[in-house]
Design a protein around this motif. Structure first.
Motif, short mmCIF file in Angstrom:
data_model
loop_
_atom_site.label_atom_id
_atom_site.label_comp_id
_atom_site.label_asym_id
_atom_site.label_seq_id
_atom_site.Cartn_x
_atom_site.Cartn_y
_atom_site.Cartn_z
N ALA A 19 37.78 38.06 78.55
CA ALA A 19 39.10 37.53 78.95
C ALA A 19 39.97 37.15 77.76
O ALA A 19 40.85 36.29 77.87
CB ALA A 19 38.93 36.34 79.90
N GLN A 20 39.76 37.80 76.62
CA GLN A 20 40.55 37.50 75.43
C GLN A 20 41.91 38.20 75.46
O GLN A 20 42.08 39.24 76.09
CB GLN A 20 39.82 37.97 74.17
CG GLN A 20 38.57 37.24 73.82
CD GLN A 20 37.96 37.81 72.56
OE1 GLN A 20 38.12 37.28 71.48
NE2 GLN A 20 37.26 38.91 72.71
N ASP A 21 42.84 37.65 74.71
CA ASP A 21 44.13 38.27 74.44
C ASP A 21 44.02 39.00 73.09
O ASP A 21 43.70 38.38 72.08
CB ASP A 21 45.20 37.18 74.37
CG ASP A 21 46.61 37.74 74.15
OD1 ASP A 21 46.74 38.93 73.81
OD2 ASP A 21 47.57 36.97 74.31
N PHE A 22 44.28 40.30 73.08
CA PHE A 22 44.11 41.10 71.86
C PHE A 22 45.41 41.24 71.06
O PHE A 22 45.47 42.05 70.14
CB PHE A 22 43.56 42.48 72.22
CG PHE A 22 42.15 42.43 72.78
CD1 PHE A 22 41.08 42.27 71.93
CD2 PHE A 22 41.93 42.52 74.14
CE1 PHE A 22 39.79 42.20 72.42
CE2 PHE A 22 40.65 42.46 74.66
CZ PHE A 22 39.56 42.29 73.79
N THR A 23 46.40 40.44 71.39
CA THR A 23 47.68 40.52 70.69
C THR A 23 47.53 40.24 69.20
O THR A 23 48.05 40.98 68.35
CB THR A 23 48.69 39.54 71.30
OG1 THR A 23 48.90 39.88 72.68
CG2 THR A 23 50.02 39.60 70.55
N GLU A 74 43.97 48.93 73.64
CA GLU A 74 44.99 49.97 73.47
C GLU A 74 46.37 49.43 73.87
O GLU A 74 47.37 49.64 73.16
CB GLU A 74 44.66 51.19 74.32
CG GLU A 74 45.71 52.29 74.19
CD GLU A 74 45.76 53.23 75.39
OE1 GLU A 74 46.20 54.38 75.20
OE2 GLU A 74 45.39 52.81 76.50
N LYS A 75 46.43 48.73 74.99
CA LYS A 75 47.71 48.21 75.48
C LYS A 75 48.33 47.25 74.47
O LYS A 75 49.51 47.33 74.15
CB LYS A 75 47.49 47.50 76.82
CG LYS A 75 48.77 46.97 77.44
CD LYS A 75 48.48 46.33 78.80
CE LYS A 75 49.76 45.76 79.41
NZ LYS A 75 49.48 45.12 80.73
N ALA A 76 47.51 46.33 73.94
CA ALA A 76 48.01 45.36 72.97
C ALA A 76 48.44 46.03 71.68
O ALA A 76 49.48 45.69 71.09
CB ALA A 76 46.94 44.31 72.69
N ALA A 77 47.66 47.03 71.23
CA ALA A 77 47.98 47.74 70.00
C ALA A 77 49.27 48.53 70.14
O ALA A 77 50.11 48.56 69.22
CB ALA A 77 46.83 48.66 69.61
N THR A 78 49.45 49.14 71.29
CA THR A 78 50.66 49.93 71.53
C THR A 78 51.91 49.05 71.53
O THR A 78 52.94 49.41 70.96
CB THR A 78 50.55 50.68 72.88
OG1 THR A 78 49.38 51.52 72.84
CG2 THR A 78 51.77 51.54 73.13
N VAL A 79 51.80 47.88 72.15
CA VAL A 79 52.91 46.93 72.15
C VAL A 79 53.27 46.52 70.72
O VAL A 79 54.45 46.33 70.39
CB VAL A 79 52.55 45.68 73.00
CG1 VAL A 79 53.58 44.57 72.79
CG2 VAL A 79 52.44 46.04 74.47
N ALA A 80 52.24 46.43 69.86
CA ALA A 80 52.47 46.06 68.46
C ALA A 80 52.96 47.23 67.62
O ALA A 80 53.19 47.08 66.41
CB ALA A 80 51.18 45.49 67.87
N GLY A 81 53.10 48.41 68.24
CA GLY A 81 53.62 49.58 67.53
C GLY A 81 52.58 50.42 66.84
O GLY A 81 52.90 51.32 66.06
N PHE A 82 51.30 50.18 67.16
CA PHE A 82 50.21 50.96 66.55
C PHE A 82 49.83 52.08 67.52
O PHE A 82 49.53 51.83 68.68
CB PHE A 82 49.01 50.06 66.28
CG PHE A 82 47.96 50.70 65.43
CD1 PHE A 82 47.98 50.55 64.05
CD2 PHE A 82 46.93 51.45 66.00
CE1 PHE A 82 47.01 51.14 63.25
CE2 PHE A 82 45.96 52.05 65.21
CZ PHE A 82 46.00 51.89 63.84
#
Length: 462
Positions: free
Chosen positions: A369-373, A397-405
């Motif tokens: 249940a971690q946040d990967f931001t 993947e979702k968090a990385a994509t939001v960060a532009g990776f």
């Protein structure tokens, strides 16, 4: 304690005790309590076919009752329950037992009650194993009789029979173990850092913090609590203890405690005298986080009465621990590192910072249940590509994509991850397994995951 160890051992020998959770510590608890003469019953959520057959043979031979894949119908027949760390103490049948007046404690608490000698106890979100191992080496260098136990992989209760009055138990203590203590009282405790982890178990940071600070809840003014001065959330936890708080800092000089001075690890004692320990640049363990671990270990050992020369010698020789940024070899100019013990976001960020740049990261597993931001925000400039596997792969993947990776790949097993990472790497790059997740969706533990990674790397080395 208001009783002696011998008195408590005699008391335990007359009790009916349910041991819940047949992992490493649960099995050890069953065996040690049975040796003491207690009437022991074993319980686990898994059925017989999923447990160690040698242990089942032992239970049958010793006529020890067990409930595997089931629970006892009546909890009030037991005098007490001993929990393995992985067992949630709020399970319905345990709540029923607590409501019936049954004492429920953890394996570490039981070990403390049955042990002779003194305890050093070390907790924190990250760095526990490295720091605990290093403290053990320092005590060994100083000629102190000591045993390293706890979350590091050796059940504390397995060592109680041989413990002596002059022995030190150096215990790595997880939040799960500290959740179920009542009398546990180390001479020196330590909280290394405090960042989000295990929120799927504890619910929120307040509850998680309460478990961590419990490590010092029974300490008095004559005892010591080592705490990270640079981690303000961690430092705030120390307000709850009566123990003498000893801060350590990598970033600031301190009027009391352990800190860096001109690149040297030093300790300023209660009289204001500065003791030089060693040059931080001579450490064999890499990364700023390991300087913090060395500072903590030095402070723990110094205030446990170890002389500075032994502390210095042990720190300078210490090679690190398995599964924590462990160098595994080089293939076609690409270095491989096993950080399977990176089971949360903060641990993986630490590993990324230690290796600095040109990293192919293998990550994923049980996300807890971690946040990967925050992990994603630390990729740019360090990580060239990510290879993901396990239950949390899509979340990362979702968090990385939001960060532009966007250089993200998916594989189904570790061997394919290692091959894919090598294909993405250029000479001089580093492949890092640092999952930022627990291993439970695919492996029994992080050690098994790390060993699998190393075996996959070894296939490439042939």
């Amino acid at each position: 304690m208001s009783y002696t160890v011998d008195e408590y051992r005699r008391e335990v020998s007359a009790k009916k005790i349910l041991v819940v959770g047949m992992g490493r510590s649960g099995i050890a608890a069953v065996k040690e309590l049975h040796k003491l003469g207690a009437t022991v019953t074993a319980q686990d959520i898994n059925t017989v076919d999923k447990l160690d057959p040698k242990f089942i043979t032992y239970l049958d031979r010793e006529a020890i009752e067990y409930y595997f894949g089931s629970i006892p119908e009546h909890m009030d027949v037991f005098d007490m329950v001993v929990l393995s760390p992985g067992v949630n103490p709020n399970l319905d049948f345990l709540v029923d037992g607590r409501n019936a007046g049954v004492e429920i404690i953890g394996e570490l608490e039981m070990a403390f009650r049955l042990s002779r000698g003194k305890y050093v106890a070390i907790t924190g979100t990250n760095g526990k194993t490295t720091t605990t191992s290093l403290v053990g080496k320092i005590f060994e260098e100083a000629g102190r009789k000591s045993t390293v136990v706890g979350n590091i992989g050796i059940a504390a209760i397995s060592k109680v029979q041989d413990s002596t009055d002059d022995e030190w138990m150096i215990a790595e203590a997880s939040s799960f173990q500290l959740e179920t203590i009542s009398e546990f009282k180390p001479v020196v405790s330590a909280i290394l850092n405090f960042t989000p982890d295990h929120l799927n178990r504890h619910g929120n940071m307040d509850a998680y913090g309460a478990c961590k600070v419990a490590i010092a809840s029974n300490q008095t003014e004559d005892e010591y609590m080592i705490v990270n001065y640079d981690d303000k959330a961690c430092l705030a936890l120390s307000r709850a203890t009566k123990a003498k708080v000893v801060p350590f800092s990598r970033q600031e000089s301190l009027g009391f405690g352990a800190y860096l001075e001109d690149g040297y690890i030093v300790i300023r004692d209660e009289n204001g005298i500065v003791h030089q320990i060693c040059n931080s640049e001579e450490l064999k363990i890499i990364g700023d986080h390991n300087i913090e671990n060395a500072l903590a270990a030095a402070a723990i050992s110094f205030f446990a009465g170890i002389d500075c020369e032994a502390i210095s010698d042990a720190i300078e020789k210490f090679p690190g621990v398995e599964h924590r940024i462990e160098y595994c070899g080089v293939v076609d100019g690409v270095k491989f590192y096993n950080d399977s013990k990176g089971t949360n976001v903060e641990a993986s960020i630490i590993a990324l910072k230690a290796l600095k740049e040109n990293i192919i990261l293998i990550a994923g597993g049980d996300g807890k249940a971690q946040d990967f931001t925050e992990l994603s925000e630390n990729l740019a400039g360090r990580v060239k590509s990510i290879v993901l596997l396990g239950r949390a792969a899509k979340d990362i993947e979702k968090a990385a994509t939001v960060a532009g990776f966007t250089s993200i790949y998916f594989e189904n097993d570790m061997n394919d991850c290692v091959k894919k990472a090598l294909s993405l790497a250029a000479e001089g790059d580093k492949v890092l397994l640092s999952p930022a997740c627990a291993s439970w969706d695919m492996y029994d533990n992080y050690e098994q995951r790390g060993e699998h990674f190393k075996s996959c790397v070894n296939l490439l080395l042939r």
